[in-house]
Write a protein that holds these residues in place. Structure first.
Motif, PDB file in Angstrom:
ATOM      1  N   GLU A 166      17.150  -9.638  -5.895  1.00 17.86           N
ATOM      2  CA  GLU A 166      17.817  -8.593  -5.117  1.00 17.86           C
ATOM      3  C   GLU A 166      17.181  -7.230  -5.366  1.00 17.86           C
ATOM      4  O   GLU A 166      17.041  -6.422  -4.436  1.00 17.86           O
ATOM      5  N   ASN A 167      16.790  -6.970  -6.590  1.00 19.21           N
ATOM      6  CA  ASN A 167      16.098  -5.712  -6.886  1.00 19.21           C
ATOM      7  C   ASN A 167      14.756  -5.649  -6.166  1.00 19.21           C
ATOM      8  O   ASN A 167      14.339  -4.586  -5.675  1.00 19.21           O
ATOM      9  N   LEU A 168      14.091  -6.805  -6.102  1.00 18.17           N
ATOM     10  CA  LEU A 168      12.808  -6.857  -5.399  1.00 18.17           C
ATOM     11  C   LEU A 168      13.000  -6.650  -3.895  1.00 18.17           C
ATOM     12  O   LEU A 168      12.181  -5.986  -3.251  1.00 18.17           O
ATOM     13  N   VAL A 169      14.055  -7.207  -3.330  1.00 14.76           N
ATOM     14  CA  VAL A 169      14.348  -6.992  -1.910  1.00 14.76           C
ATOM     15  C   VAL A 169      14.454  -5.502  -1.614  1.00 14.76           C
ATOM     16  O   VAL A 169      13.845  -4.994  -0.656  1.00 14.76           O
ATOM     17  N   ASP A 170      15.221  -4.787  -2.430  1.00 15.63           N
ATOM     18  CA  ASP A 170      15.368  -3.340  -2.231  1.00 15.63           C
ATOM     19  C   ASP A 170      14.017  -2.633  -2.322  1.00 15.63           C
ATOM     20  O   ASP A 170      13.699  -1.764  -1.499  1.00 15.63           O
ATOM     21  N   LYS A 171      13.225  -3.019  -3.311  1.00 12.92           N
ATOM     22  CA  LYS A 171      11.910  -2.400  -3.498  1.00 12.92           C
ATOM     23  C   LYS A 171      11.010  -2.658  -2.294  1.00 12.92           C
ATOM     24  O   LYS A 171      10.358  -1.736  -1.772  1.00 12.92           O
ATOM     25  N   CYS A 172      10.964  -3.901  -1.838  1.00 11.59           N
ATOM     26  CA  CYS A 172      10.100  -4.276  -0.716  1.00 11.59           C
ATOM     27  C   CYS A 172      10.536  -3.602   0.577  1.00 11.59           C
ATOM     28  O   CYS A 172       9.697  -3.101   1.346  1.00 11.59           O
ATOM     29  N   GLU A 173      11.836  -3.580   0.840  1.00 11.28           N
ATOM     30  CA  GLU A 173      12.308  -3.007   2.099  1.00 11.28           C
ATOM     31  C   GLU A 173      12.137  -1.496   2.119  1.00 11.28           C
ATOM     32  O   GLU A 173      11.851  -0.912   3.172  1.00 11.28           O
ATOM     33  N   ASN A 174      12.253  -0.839   0.972  1.00 10.04           N
ATOM     34  CA  ASN A 174      11.975   0.598   0.905  1.00 10.04           C
ATOM     35  C   ASN A 174      10.487   0.873   1.110  1.00 10.04           C
ATOM     36  O   ASN A 174      10.107   1.805   1.838  1.00 10.04           O
ATOM     37  N   PHE A 175       9.634   0.063   0.493  1.00 11.67           N
ATOM     38  CA  PHE A 175       8.192   0.214   0.658  1.00 11.67           C
ATOM     39  C   PHE A 175       7.794  -0.027   2.114  1.00 11.67           C
ATOM     40  O   PHE A 175       6.973   0.697   2.683  1.00 11.67           O
ATOM     41  N   ARG A 176       8.393  -1.039   2.711  1.00 12.15           N
ATOM     42  CA  ARG A 176       8.139  -1.391   4.113  1.00 12.15           C
ATOM     43  C   ARG A 176       8.453  -0.206   5.034  1.00 12.15           C
ATOM     44  O   ARG A 176       7.689   0.103   5.959  1.00 12.15           O
ATOM     45  N   LYS A 177       9.549   0.479   4.772  1.00 10.20           N
ATOM     46  CA  LYS A 177       9.931   1.623   5.599  1.00 10.20           C
ATOM     47  C   LYS A 177       8.963   2.781   5.420  1.00 10.20           C
ATOM     48  O   LYS A 177       8.692   3.525   6.371  1.00 10.20           O
ATOM     49  N   ILE A 178       8.441   2.938   4.214  1.00  7.53           N
ATOM     50  CA  ILE A 178       7.450   3.993   3.964  1.00  7.53           C
ATOM     51  C   ILE A 178       6.174   3.715   4.760  1.00  7.53           C
ATOM     52  O   ILE A 178       5.603   4.610   5.386  1.00  7.53           O
ATOM     53  N   ILE A 179       5.740   2.456   4.758  1.00  6.70           N
ATOM     54  CA  ILE A 179       4.489   2.088   5.411  1.00  6.70           C
ATOM     55  C   ILE A 179       4.607   2.084   6.933  1.00  6.70           C
ATOM     56  O   ILE A 179       3.725   2.581   7.642  1.00  6.70           O
ATOM     57  N   ARG A 180       5.720   1.555   7.449  1.00  4.75           N
ATOM     58  CA  ARG A 180       5.834   1.358   8.897  1.00  4.75           C
ATOM     59  C   ARG A 180       6.772   2.334   9.576  1.00  4.75           C
ATOM     60  O   ARG A 180       6.896   2.325  10.815  1.00  4.75           O
ATOM     61  N   GLY A 181       7.441   3.174   8.791  1.00  5.91           N
ATOM     62  CA  GLY A 181       8.424   4.084   9.358  1.00  5.91           C
ATOM     63  C   GLY A 181       9.813   3.469   9.278  1.00  5.91           C
ATOM     64  O   GLY A 181       9.978   2.255   9.364  1.00  5.91           O
ATOM     65  N   ALA A 182      10.820   4.314   9.150  1.00  2.69           N
ATOM     66  CA  ALA A 182      12.179   3.830   8.908  1.00  2.69           C
ATOM     67  C   ALA A 182      12.721   3.010  10.076  1.00  2.69           C
ATOM     68  O   ALA A 182      13.381   1.992   9.875  1.00  2.69           O
ATOM     69  N   LEU A 183      12.439   3.424  11.314  1.00  4.94           N
ATOM     70  CA  LEU A 183      13.007   2.716  12.462  1.00  4.94           C
ATOM     71  C   LEU A 183      12.463   1.301  12.568  1.00  4.94           C
ATOM     72  O   LEU A 183      13.205   0.335  12.755  1.00  4.94           O
TER      73      LEU A 183
END
Length: 336
Positions: A314-331
């Motif tokens: 679950e901690n990794l999910v949060d980390k990955c999804e936050n990183f994903r938003k940084i790379i691709r944009g929040a929307l």
């Protein structure tokens, strides 16, 4: 000889072409697309509606794109103008396809993949994607009125948020479930039976089981087993392909992933550019999957096996999804 297959949007490009085209063509198109995308997540992952698969968002939005004037030509031109690669991908992908048979398996519309193939000289016969013909339907005045009303109705709903731990419709709040059931009626009873419903009846987006089927076709055409396959995905549309490779001792990699991809892949990676793929593919060619089993990196990029322990995951999910938003944009990063 092994093979490598990439999802397109996420691992190779920073776009979500259907989302971006919806935002371009339709008033409040970004919010409409998000509503339909969350509805898609519900049908595919929570209700598990028979005959429905992740990625069918791309056919659900077509009647409304048509309503606001979408054409084959406008989609082609938009795709060419907005195509945006993850840094280093054009040169890395060229190098990889000179080493090993390389394929792209994408839910995206064909005009977008044609723009990509043209930009980096990638063979279209090594690409699986969603065929669409926006010009095949002419809307009647009656259908225009119906679609306009339904469009405004869907926008009027509160923003759809699926609870993280929901596994069945009974886990959802009653108000949310009422909205989702009404949307089923809108798409699969009202629009389905209109002339423009041909998009829903006939378009077959390459997501979910279709991506796994594409892997099967690649395996058979090359006469190699899945244990020699390497699949890279990032979202809910990749779950079936990632599972297929994982269960057959191939490489299943969740790249800058969301929760859906992460929970079905054996490995995960976080990276701001595509150089990682060259490193991992070369290691796979030289040492097989065993080489990746023992490889861990936290330097230029992060790579290792997906943890099985619940709290760590679950901690990794949060980390990955936050990183994903940084790379691709929040929307875009927030989509399923």
């Amino acid at each position: 000889m092994p093979f490598v297959a990439f999802d397109c949007e996420g691992p190779l490009t920073l776009n979500d072409n259907a989302f971006e085209y919806s935002k371009f063509m339709m008033p409040e198109g970004h919010r409409f697309f998000k509503q339909v995308s969350r509805f898609d997540d519900y049908l595919a992952d929570i209700k598990k509606r028979p005959g429905y698969k992740p990625g069918d968002t791309l056919k659900l939005i077509l009647p409304f794109l048509k309503l606001f004037g979408a054409t084959n030509q406008s989609l082609r031109e938009f795709s060419r103008k907005t195509l945006l690669f993850l840094p280093k991908i054009p040169e890395v992908l060229k190098e990889i396809k000179n080493l090993v048979p390389t394929f792209i398996i994408s839910t995206s519309y064909k005009p977008y993949l044609e723009a990509l193939a043209e930009a980096i000289e990638f063979p279209m016969d090594h690409i699986f994607c969603t065929e669409v013909d926006l010009d095949k339907v002419t809307l009647s005045k009656e259908e225009v009125k119906i679609l306009e009303k339904l469009y405004q109705e869907i926008l009027s709903y509160p923003t759809i948020e699926i609870p993280l731990r929901a596994t069945s419709p009974s886990d959802l709040p009653s108000e949310l479930l009422s909205v989702l059931e009404r949307m089923e009626e809108i798409f699969f009873e009202i629009i389905w039976n209109l002339d423009v419903g041909v998009f829903l009846r006939e378009i077959n987006p390459v997501g979910g089981e279709e991506k796994a089927r594409a892997c099967q076709q690649i395996s058979e055409s090359l006469n190699v087993s899945f244990s020699e396959g390497f699949y890279v995905g990032d979202s809910i549309t990749d779950m079936k392909a990632l599972t297929l490779l994982r269960e057959n001792q191939g490489v299943s990699l969740a790249f800058n992933p969301n929760r859906y991809a992460l929970k079905t892949a054996e490995f995960y990676a976080l990276s701001k550019n595509g150089v990682i793929f060259k490193d991992l593919v070369k290691l796979f060619i030289e040492q097989g999957k065993e080489g990746l089993d023992s490889f861990v990196s936290f330097k230029d990029y992060e790579f290792q096996k997906v943890p099985s322990e619940s709290e760590v995951f679950e901690n990794l999910v949060d980390k990955c999804e936050n990183f994903r938003k940084i790379i691709r944009g929040a929307l875009i990063g927030d989509l399923g």
